[in-house]
Design an enzyme around this catalytic site. Structure first.
Site, PDB file in Angstrom:
ATOM      1  N   THR A  40       8.064   4.583 -19.921  1.00 55.86           N
ATOM      2  CA  THR A  40       7.630   5.966 -19.866  1.00 55.86           C
ATOM      3  C   THR A  40       8.281   6.668 -18.682  1.00 55.86           C
ATOM      4  OG1 THR A  40       5.670   5.663 -18.470  1.00 55.86           O
ATOM      5  CG2 THR A  40       5.413   5.225 -20.829  1.00 55.86           C
TER       6      THR A  40
ATOM      7  N   LYS B  12      -7.294   3.849 -16.611  1.00 52.79           N
ATOM      8  CA  LYS B  12      -8.517   4.060 -17.412  1.00 52.79           C
ATOM      9  C   LYS B  12      -8.215   4.185 -18.907  1.00 52.79           C
ATOM     10  CE  LYS B  12     -11.881   6.631 -15.860  1.00 52.79           C
ATOM     11  NZ  LYS B  12     -12.564   7.818 -15.320  1.00 52.79           N
TER      12      LYS B  12
ATOM     13  N   LYS C 138      -1.094   4.573  -0.653  1.00 52.05           N
ATOM     14  CA  LYS C 138      -0.884   3.157  -1.003  1.00 52.05           C
ATOM     15  C   LYS C 138      -2.051   2.292  -0.512  1.00 52.05           C
ATOM     16  CE  LYS C 138       3.049   3.628  -3.234  1.00 52.05           C
ATOM     17  NZ  LYS C 138       3.130   3.445  -4.690  1.00 52.05           N
TER      18      LYS C 138
ATOM     19  N   ASP D  64       4.072  12.187 -17.747  1.00 54.38           N
ATOM     20  CA  ASP D  64       3.883  12.631 -16.367  1.00 54.38           C
ATOM     21  C   ASP D  64       2.477  12.179 -16.001  1.00 54.38           C
ATOM     22  OD1 ASP D  64       3.144  14.000 -14.066  1.00 54.38           O
ATOM     23  OD2 ASP D  64       4.312  15.776 -14.586  1.00 54.38           O
TER      24      ASP D  64
ATOM     25  N   TYR E 125       1.768   9.073   2.615  1.00 56.55           N
ATOM     26  CA  TYR E 125       2.210   8.046   1.656  1.00 56.55           C
ATOM     27  C   TYR E 125       1.395   6.767   1.857  1.00 56.55           C
ATOM     28  CZ  TYR E 125       5.362   4.699  -0.658  1.00 56.55           C
ATOM     29  OH  TYR E 125       5.881   3.707  -1.460  1.00 56.55           O
TER      30      TYR E 125
ATOM     31  N   ASN F  13       3.850   2.039 -11.853  1.00 58.48           N
ATOM     32  CA  ASN F  13       4.982   2.042 -10.928  1.00 58.48           C
ATOM     33  C   ASN F  13       5.327   3.447 -10.419  1.00 58.48           C
ATOM     34  OD1 ASN F  13       7.791   1.107  -9.931  1.00 58.48           O
ATOM     35  ND2 ASN F  13       8.287   2.596 -11.526  1.00 58.48           N
TER      36      ASN F  13
ATOM     37  N   SER G 166       2.089  -0.977  -5.109  1.00 53.08           N
ATOM     38  CA  SER G 166       1.674  -0.443  -3.816  1.00 53.08           C
ATOM     39  C   SER G 166       2.920  -0.427  -2.952  1.00 53.08           C
ATOM     40  CB  SER G 166       0.560  -1.330  -3.242  1.00 53.08           C
ATOM     41  OG  SER G 166       0.259  -1.009  -1.918  1.00 53.08           O
TER      42      SER G 166
ATOM     43  N   LEU H  93      12.802   0.596  -9.512  1.00 51.42           N
ATOM     44  CA  LEU H  93      12.079  -0.626  -9.865  1.00 51.42           C
ATOM     45  C   LEU H  93      11.603  -0.608 -11.316  1.00 51.42           C
ATOM     46  CD1 LEU H  93       9.963  -0.949  -6.572  1.00 51.42           C
ATOM     47  CD2 LEU H  93      11.781  -2.494  -7.300  1.00 51.42           C
TER      48      LEU H  93
ATOM     49  N   THR I  94      16.613   1.941  -4.312  1.00 48.12           N
ATOM     50  CA  THR I  94      16.277   2.772  -5.474  1.00 48.12           C
ATOM     51  C   THR I  94      16.467   4.229  -5.037  1.00 48.12           C
ATOM     52  OG1 THR I  94      13.983   3.102  -4.811  1.00 48.12           O
ATOM     53  CG2 THR I  94      14.461   1.097  -6.063  1.00 48.12           C
TER      54      THR I  94
HETATM   55  P1  NAP Z   1      12.512   5.827  -7.697  1.00 47.19           P
HETATM   56  O1  NAP Z   1      13.814   5.276  -8.108  1.00 47.19           O
HETATM   57  O2  NAP Z   1      12.461   7.150  -7.035  1.00 47.19           O
HETATM   58  O3  NAP Z   1      11.546   5.792  -8.954  1.00 47.19           O
HETATM   59  C1  NAP Z   1      10.321   6.462  -8.951  1.00 47.19           C
HETATM   60  C2  NAP Z   1       9.896   6.715 -10.373  1.00 47.19           C
HETATM   61  O4  NAP Z   1       8.602   7.367 -10.361  1.00 47.19           O
HETATM   62  C3  NAP Z   1      10.846   7.636 -11.118  1.00 47.19           C
HETATM   63  O5  NAP Z   1      10.966   7.151 -12.428  1.00 47.19           O
HETATM   64  C4  NAP Z   1      10.113   8.963 -11.110  1.00 47.19           C
HETATM   65  O6  NAP Z   1      10.423   9.790 -12.201  1.00 47.19           O
HETATM   66  C5  NAP Z   1       8.694   8.453 -11.250  1.00 47.19           C
HETATM   67  N1  NAP Z   1       7.698   9.494 -11.006  1.00 47.19           N
HETATM   68  C6  NAP Z   1       7.487  10.241  -9.894  1.00 47.19           C
HETATM   69  N2  NAP Z   1       6.484  11.110 -10.105  1.00 47.19           N
HETATM   70  C7  NAP Z   1       6.056  10.906 -11.372  1.00 47.19           C
HETATM   71  C8  NAP Z   1       5.056  11.497 -12.177  1.00 47.19           C
HETATM   72  N3  NAP Z   1       4.272  12.515 -11.748  1.00 47.19           N
HETATM   73  N4  NAP Z   1       4.862  11.027 -13.454  1.00 47.19           N
HETATM   74  C9  NAP Z   1       5.646  10.016 -13.918  1.00 47.19           C
HETATM   75  N5  NAP Z   1       6.632   9.451 -13.223  1.00 47.19           N
HETATM   76  C10 NAP Z   1       6.827   9.883 -11.956  1.00 47.19           C
HETATM   77  O7  NAP Z   1      11.808   4.853  -6.630  1.00 47.19           O
HETATM   78  P2  NAP Z   1      11.245   3.357  -6.755  1.00 47.19           P
HETATM   79  O8  NAP Z   1      11.494   2.732  -5.449  1.00 47.19           O
HETATM   80  O9  NAP Z   1      11.747   2.693  -7.980  1.00 47.19           O
HETATM   81  O10 NAP Z   1       9.687   3.647  -6.867  1.00 47.19           O
HETATM   82  C11 NAP Z   1       8.836   2.907  -7.719  1.00 47.19           C
HETATM   83  C12 NAP Z   1       7.550   2.592  -6.972  1.00 47.19           C
HETATM   84  O11 NAP Z   1       7.834   1.683  -5.905  1.00 47.19           O
HETATM   85  C13 NAP Z   1       6.867   3.794  -6.319  1.00 47.19           C
HETATM   86  O12 NAP Z   1       5.469   3.711  -6.521  1.00 47.19           O
HETATM   87  C14 NAP Z   1       7.212   3.631  -4.844  1.00 47.19           C
HETATM   88  O13 NAP Z   1       6.286   4.258  -4.003  1.00 47.19           O
HETATM   89  C15 NAP Z   1       7.180   2.119  -4.739  1.00 47.19           C
HETATM   90  N6  NAP Z   1       7.861   1.541  -3.580  1.00 47.19           N
HETATM   91  C16 NAP Z   1       9.184   1.713  -3.390  1.00 47.19           C
HETATM   92  C17 NAP Z   1       9.796   1.147  -2.280  1.00 47.19           C
HETATM   93  C18 NAP Z   1      11.264   1.291  -2.037  1.00 47.19           C
HETATM   94  O14 NAP Z   1      11.703   1.006  -0.918  1.00 47.19           O
HETATM   95  N7  NAP Z   1      12.054   1.686  -2.997  1.00 47.19           N
HETATM   96  C19 NAP Z   1       9.037   0.418  -1.352  1.00 47.19           C
HETATM   97  C20 NAP Z   1       7.679   0.260  -1.574  1.00 47.19           C
HETATM   98  C21 NAP Z   1       7.097   0.824  -2.695  1.00 47.19           C
HETATM   99  P3  NAP Z   1      11.548  10.978 -12.155  1.00 47.19           P
HETATM  100  O15 NAP Z   1      12.846  10.310 -12.481  1.00 47.19           O
HETATM  101  O16 NAP Z   1      11.101  11.947 -13.191  1.00 47.19           O
HETATM  102  O17 NAP Z   1      11.529  11.565 -10.766  1.00 47.19           O
END
Ligand code: NAP
Length: 283
Positions: free
Chosen positions: A38, A122, A158, A62, A154, A89, A140, A20, A189
């Site tokens: 970032t 913050k 959220k 991070d 998880y 995100n 969220s 996302l 994703t």
């Molecule tokens: P994703 O493709 O796994 O992306 C997650 C991103 O978060 C990656 O860029 C990852 O970086 C980064 N990340 C994880 N830990 C981190 C840290 N300590 N510091 C900085 N970056 C960090 O999954 P996504 O679905 O796009 O997730 C984005 C958000 O959507 C998340 O908050 C997730 O919980 C939420 N969400 C997703 C879904 C879904 O079905 N996909 C549904 C509801 C909510 P790295 O590349 O370094 O690992």
């Protein structure tokens, strides 16, 4: 949309390496706007910076490292002069029945999904308050409204994001800052794939509940109905709205399940209303 200081608003997105966050960064750039993308591995963003030059800034961040948070926000504000839109995100999931959870892994889940989000917010708020404008999007989940087996920790993160964001909206709205909580359903994703952490402890008694849902969550990876690019367009329409929503559900399953959740809450409260009211001093 808050009236921004510039016709090309400046976005700051955490976790932009994939999913996302990356889709949203690309959508922002397509509109001719500017973005500090970032990521823990900023090299994952070089293709985007190569294409968009000065409007796209890739920074290491991070969210669990406070010095890295301070540096990234400082560098983005120095490069662009301000941050108009913050998108918290970065986040990941943890598959584990509550009893199976590993203490360090549980804390790590909160460090990223909750404390990381707080740390970034913050750092960004002082600039937004000074300028009396801004828009914060906290990612969220539908899982911030409803909780299922296998993802309890998880959900706990959220639900925390929901509460923090709602309180924050009350505090910053009078200062000209909008708050939108994003609640995606299942999106295609890396979330259910490479990003997912699972407890190594498996307790057989939970095979039919948590165990089944672990498998279902893993098996949907790559086939989720949600399209990150279309989600990015939806998020931008919320940003551009005259009155941005406090909550934005993303995808049909999210809308359906959230509505069912509302009905179930009301039915529960109504069924017990008499008992609820009996708890006050008689008037
Ligand atoms: P994703 O493709 O796994 O992306 C997650 C991103 O978060 C990656 O860029 C990852 O970086 C980064 N990340 C994880 N830990 C981190 C840290 N300590 N510091 C900085 N970056 C960090 O999954 P996504 O679905 O796009 O997730 C984005 C958000 O959507 C998340 O908050 C997730 O919980 C939420 N969400 C997703 C879904 C879904 O079905 N996909 C549904 C509801 C909510 P790295 O590349 O370094 O690992």
């Amino acid at each position: 949309m808050t009236i921004m200081s510039s016709p090309t608003p400046i976005w700051f997105i955490t976790g932009a390496s994939s999913g996302l966050g990356r889709a949203l960064a690309e959508a922002v750039l397509t509109r001719g706007w500017r973005v500090a993308m970032t990521a823990r591995r900023p090299e994952t963003l070089t293709d985007i910076t190569a294409e968009h030059g000065d409007r796209a800034l890739a920074l290491a961040l991070d969210v669990t490292d406070s010095r890295s948070v301070a540096r990234a926000v400082h560098d983005a504000e120095t490069h662009f002069g301000a941050i108009d839109v913050l998108v918290n995100n970065a986040g990941y999931g943890y598959l584990s029945a509550i009893e199976e959870g590993d203490d360090a892994e549980i804390r790590a889940q909160f460090e990223t999904n909750v404390f990381g989000l707080i740390a970034v917010t913050k750092r960004v708020l002082p600039g937004m308050r000074r300028r009396r404008q801004g828009h914060i999007f906290n990612v969220s989940s539908l899982g911030g409204l409803v909780a299922f087996a296998a993802t309890g920790y998880y959900h706990a993160t959220k639900f925390a994001v929901e509460a923090l964001s709602e309180s924050l909206s009350h505090e910053v709205k009078p200062l000209g800052i909008d708050m939108t909580i994003l609640e995606p359903g299942a999106f295609r994703t890396d979330w259910a794939g490479r990003s997912m952490v699972e407890s190594s402890t498996i307790i057989e008694d939970y095979a039919e509940t948590s165990g089944k849902r672990r498998q279902a969550t893993r098996s949907i990876s790559g086939n989720q109905p949600g399209d990150p690019t279309r989600a990015a367009t939806a998020i931008i329409s919320a940003f551009e709205a005259d009155a941005p929503p406090l909550r934005l559900l993303l995808g049909a399953p999210a809308l359906k399940i959230a509505r069912e959740r509302l009905d179930a809450l009301r039915a529960n409260f109504d069924a017990w209303a008499e008992t609820t009211l009996s708890a006050d001093f008689p008037t």
